[in-house]
Design a protein around this motif. Sequence first.
Motif, PDB file in Angstrom:
ATOM      1  N   GLU A  84      55.557  37.789  14.719  1.00 52.18           N
ATOM      2  CA  GLU A  84      54.540  38.389  13.846  1.00 52.18           C
ATOM      3  C   GLU A  84      55.003  39.744  13.314  1.00 52.18           C
ATOM      4  O   GLU A  84      54.862  40.041  12.122  1.00 52.18           O
ATOM      5  N   LEU A  85      55.569  40.570  14.195  1.00 57.36           N
ATOM      6  CA  LEU A  85      56.078  41.872  13.752  1.00 57.36           C
ATOM      7  C   LEU A  85      57.235  41.695  12.780  1.00 57.36           C
ATOM      8  O   LEU A  85      57.325  42.404  11.761  1.00 57.36           O
ATOM      9  N   PHE A  86      58.108  40.744  13.075  1.00 58.45           N
ATOM     10  CA  PHE A  86      59.248  40.502  12.185  1.00 58.45           C
ATOM     11  C   PHE A  86      58.768  40.138  10.784  1.00 58.45           C
ATOM     12  O   PHE A  86      59.263  40.675   9.782  1.00 58.45           O
ATOM     13  N   ARG A  87      57.801  39.235  10.700  1.00 59.69           N
ATOM     14  CA  ARG A  87      57.292  38.827   9.386  1.00 59.69           C
ATOM     15  C   ARG A  87      56.616  39.982   8.659  1.00 59.69           C
ATOM     16  O   ARG A  87      56.695  40.085   7.421  1.00 59.69           O
ATOM     17  N   ALA A  90      49.342  48.697  11.213  1.00 54.90           N
ATOM     18  CA  ALA A  90      48.894  47.404  10.683  1.00 54.90           C
ATOM     19  C   ALA A  90      48.821  47.407   9.166  1.00 54.90           C
ATOM     20  O   ALA A  90      48.851  46.346   8.532  1.00 54.90           O
ATOM     21  N   SER A  91      48.729  48.586   8.548  1.00 51.39           N
ATOM     22  CA  SER A  91      48.577  48.655   7.095  1.00 51.39           C
ATOM     23  C   SER A  91      49.913  48.481   6.392  1.00 51.39           C
ATOM     24  O   SER A  91      50.968  48.884   6.922  1.00 51.39           O
ATOM     25  N   PRO A  92      49.909  47.920   5.185  1.00 51.42           N
ATOM     26  CA  PRO A  92      51.165  47.774   4.430  1.00 51.42           C
ATOM     27  C   PRO A  92      51.852  49.116   4.163  1.00 51.42           C
ATOM     28  O   PRO A  92      53.075  49.201   4.193  1.00 51.42           O
ATOM     29  N   HIS A 112      62.155  45.426  25.924  1.00 53.05           N
ATOM     30  CA  HIS A 112      62.839  44.133  25.819  1.00 53.05           C
ATOM     31  C   HIS A 112      62.444  43.418  24.526  1.00 53.05           C
ATOM     32  O   HIS A 112      63.286  42.803  23.856  1.00 53.05           O
ATOM     33  N   ARG A 113      61.174  43.503  24.191  1.00 54.18           N
ATOM     34  CA  ARG A 113      60.690  42.855  22.961  1.00 54.18           C
ATOM     35  C   ARG A 113      61.217  43.578  21.719  1.00 54.18           C
ATOM     36  O   ARG A 113      61.500  42.965  20.689  1.00 54.18           O
TER      37      ARG A 113
END
Length: 276
Positions: free
Chosen positions: A88-91, A145-147, A184-185
């Motif tokens: 989700e973060l990658f996208r 979270a905002s663009p 790690h993530r």
Amino acid sequence: MTDFTTLAILVPLLLAVGAVAGTLAGLLGVGGGIVIVPVLYWLTEVGLLDVDPSVAIHFAVATSLLTIIPTSISSARAHHRKGSIDVELFRAWAPFIVVGALAGGVLAANANAAALSAVFGGIAILVVLNMLNPNPIVLAAAPPASPVGRAAIAGPIGAFSAMMGIGGGTLSVPALTLMSFPVHRAVGTAALFGLVIAVPGILGYAFAGQDIGGLLPFSVGFINVPAAIVISIATFIFAPIGANIAHRLNARALRLAFAGFLALSGLKMLFEAFGA
């Protein structure tokens, strides 16, 4: 030296560089460019690679970026099997990283290398001091979270990484840990960031290096394809080894390992900026 003698020295050396870079890529989520770029540049200085000094750093950075593609694929696959990639973060960040990397690749041809190295080194040392702090500074409870917030962080990471020929982990891992992201993530996701940094960065260097003399045969713009292929063979093999080591370390040990890597990188950049 004869051409055969030169190749007999170069090929094992480039494979060894790829092995070290690949292990670091898997271990720390970096692209390996922090190792590859200075070695390629040094090879031009000692005459093993016949590249004009005026374009030597551009050749080194651009060729390093091409190696990041197979390195990132190999490293990201290994981290994905461990469940440490935040898709989700990658996208959310990838589009902004791509735009930044494309701009960085184009701008790199006219960039002031000394100023770039000084900024990188200064930021790296500040990040290291924070990572070594028993109570590190946390800027946010989570990534924005905002663009607008995502663009403000991911865009510069992509641009600066492409200009320096490094994967996204060198900047994105510290940035994510400042926002309470598990290390790690962060390392696993950063391995995948390297892919979206490398592709647009390569396009920028290929375009910027057209019709420029003083480069090696079989170059596309500033990128030398044969050198990148030799290095990539080793990085592809060794990146999963580094990823396996990362997942055997606890979070504190992994933070210390990354801090040590970043300290060396930062000091090296500061020396290049002010030591000459």
